[in-house]
Write a protein that holds these residues in place. Structure first.
Motif, PDB file in Angstrom:
ATOM      1  N   TRP A 169      14.785  -2.604   6.189  1.00 14.60           N
ATOM      2  CA  TRP A 169      13.370  -2.783   6.530  1.00 14.60           C
ATOM      3  C   TRP A 169      13.175  -2.630   8.033  1.00 14.60           C
ATOM      4  N   TYR A 170      14.038  -3.266   8.822  1.00 10.01           N
ATOM      5  CA  TYR A 170      13.882  -3.246  10.273  1.00 10.01           C
ATOM      6  C   TYR A 170      14.030  -1.829  10.825  1.00 10.01           C
ATOM      7  N   ALA A 171      14.988  -1.069  10.330  1.00  5.28           N
ATOM      8  CA  ALA A 171      15.156   0.321  10.778  1.00  5.28           C
ATOM      9  C   ALA A 171      13.906   1.138  10.454  1.00  5.28           C
ATOM     10  N   ASN A 172      13.364   0.951   9.260  1.00  8.66           N
ATOM     11  CA  ASN A 172      12.141   1.670   8.866  1.00  8.66           C
ATOM     12  C   ASN A 172      10.947   1.224   9.711  1.00  8.66           C
ATOM     13  N   PHE A 173      10.826  -0.062   9.954  1.00  6.21           N
ATOM     14  CA  PHE A 173       9.729  -0.597  10.755  1.00  6.21           C
ATOM     15  C   PHE A 173       9.767  -0.029  12.173  1.00  6.21           C
ATOM     16  N   ARG A 174      10.947  -0.026  12.780  1.00  7.23           N
ATOM     17  CA  ARG A 174      11.085   0.523  14.130  1.00  7.23           C
ATOM     18  C   ARG A 174      10.693   1.994  14.158  1.00  7.23           C
ATOM     19  N   LYS A 178       7.570   3.596  16.224  1.00  8.54           N
ATOM     20  CA  LYS A 178       7.825   4.691  17.173  1.00  8.54           C
ATOM     21  C   LYS A 178       6.902   5.868  16.874  1.00  8.54           C
ATOM     22  N   GLU A 179       6.789   6.225  15.589  1.00 15.84           N
ATOM     23  CA  GLU A 179       5.922   7.343  15.199  1.00 15.84           C
ATOM     24  C   GLU A 179       4.464   7.029  15.503  1.00 15.84           C
ATOM     25  N   ARG A 180       4.038   5.819  15.230  1.00 21.78           N
ATOM     26  CA  ARG A 180       2.649   5.435  15.489  1.00 21.78           C
ATOM     27  C   ARG A 180       2.345   5.449  16.987  1.00 21.78           C
ATOM     28  N   PHE A 181       3.277   4.955  17.772  1.00 21.23           N
ATOM     29  CA  PHE A 181       3.117   4.949  19.228  1.00 21.23           C
ATOM     30  C   PHE A 181       2.973   6.386  19.742  1.00 21.23           C
ATOM     31  N   THR A 182       3.844   7.259  19.270  1.00 20.62           N
ATOM     32  CA  THR A 182       3.792   8.663  19.674  1.00 20.62           C
ATOM     33  C   THR A 182       2.465   9.290  19.273  1.00 20.62           C
ATOM     34  N   GLU A 183       2.008   8.972  18.075  1.00 21.10           N
ATOM     35  CA  GLU A 183       0.728   9.474  17.569  1.00 21.10           C
ATOM     36  C   GLU A 183      -0.426   9.052  18.482  1.00 21.10           C
ATOM     37  N   VAL A 184      -0.453   7.789  18.857  1.00 22.95           N
ATOM     38  CA  VAL A 184      -1.524   7.262  19.710  1.00 22.95           C
ATOM     39  C   VAL A 184      -1.491   7.933  21.077  1.00 22.95           C
TER      40      VAL A 184
END
Length: 193
Positions: A169-174, A178-184
């Motif tokens: 879960w933690y690996a997927n959450f990170r 990361k993807e959301r941050f890059t998107e923003v």
């Protein structure tokens, strides 16, 4: 790679997942006057849980760990089934994520601290809850003895499975964060038109 407070990036391995852990829980941190952290320490002592849980309390927050205190902290995370995450100055803290990196399930005090964070859509724990964090959320540390009683009843196989699921879960959450941050960043600074 290092993150906040020189805490290293931990790479999961078989020993981290399958080892027998010495302690049911841990809390190493600052205990503020008149805080729920004082209540936590009282519950541990009164319930005689302080022998099954590794604890180290200090009165003053330190922004940087010494090499020795960091080693003790990492050892506590690696040797504990659960990491107790009481609120401090903020509702959310680095301890939650550091515990995840060692497969030690965070027991998160789910209360708001004074300040500008609010309940609902701006709650500090909203991302974790929305992502289905496999944590134990509590509203009062007096719930801890019952939680630890359930913990004692778990088999090693159940604990290993839970650690594996937490680390996944933690690996997927990170990765999602990361993807959301890059998107923003891309939408904010590089959008066309």
């Amino acid at each position: 790679m290092f993150v906040y407070r020189q805490f290293p990036m931990i790479r999961p391995n078989a020993q981290l997942i399958t080892s027998n852990r010495q302690y049911l829980c841990n809390f190493l941190g600052t205990v503020y006057k008149n805080s729920s952290r004082e209540t936590l320490m009282q519950v541990l002592k009164k319930s005689e849980l302080d022998e099954e849980c590794i604890t180290t309390a200090r009165e003053k927050w330190l922004p940087q760990e010494t090499a020795d205190s960091l080693r003790r902290y990492q050892n506590a995370l690696a040797q504990s089934e659960l990491t107790l995450c009481p609120v401090g100055i903020n509702s959310e803290c680095y301890r939650i994520y550091e515990a995840c990196s060692y497969g030690s399930v965070p027991v998160v005090e789910d209360v708001l601290t004074p300040g500008t964070c609010a309940a609902g859509s701006s709650s500090p724990l909203r991302l974790l809850k929305a992502a289905g964090a496999p944590f134990i959320f509590i509203s009062d540390w007096k719930e801890l003895p019952a939680i630890l009683e359930r913990e004692r009843g778990m088999s090693q196989e159940q604990r290993v499975d839970r650690r594996r699921r937490l680390l996944e879960w933690y690996a997927n959450f990170r990765q999602q964060m990361k993807e959301r941050f890059t998107e923003v960043i891309e939408e904010t600074f590089f959008k066309n038109g």
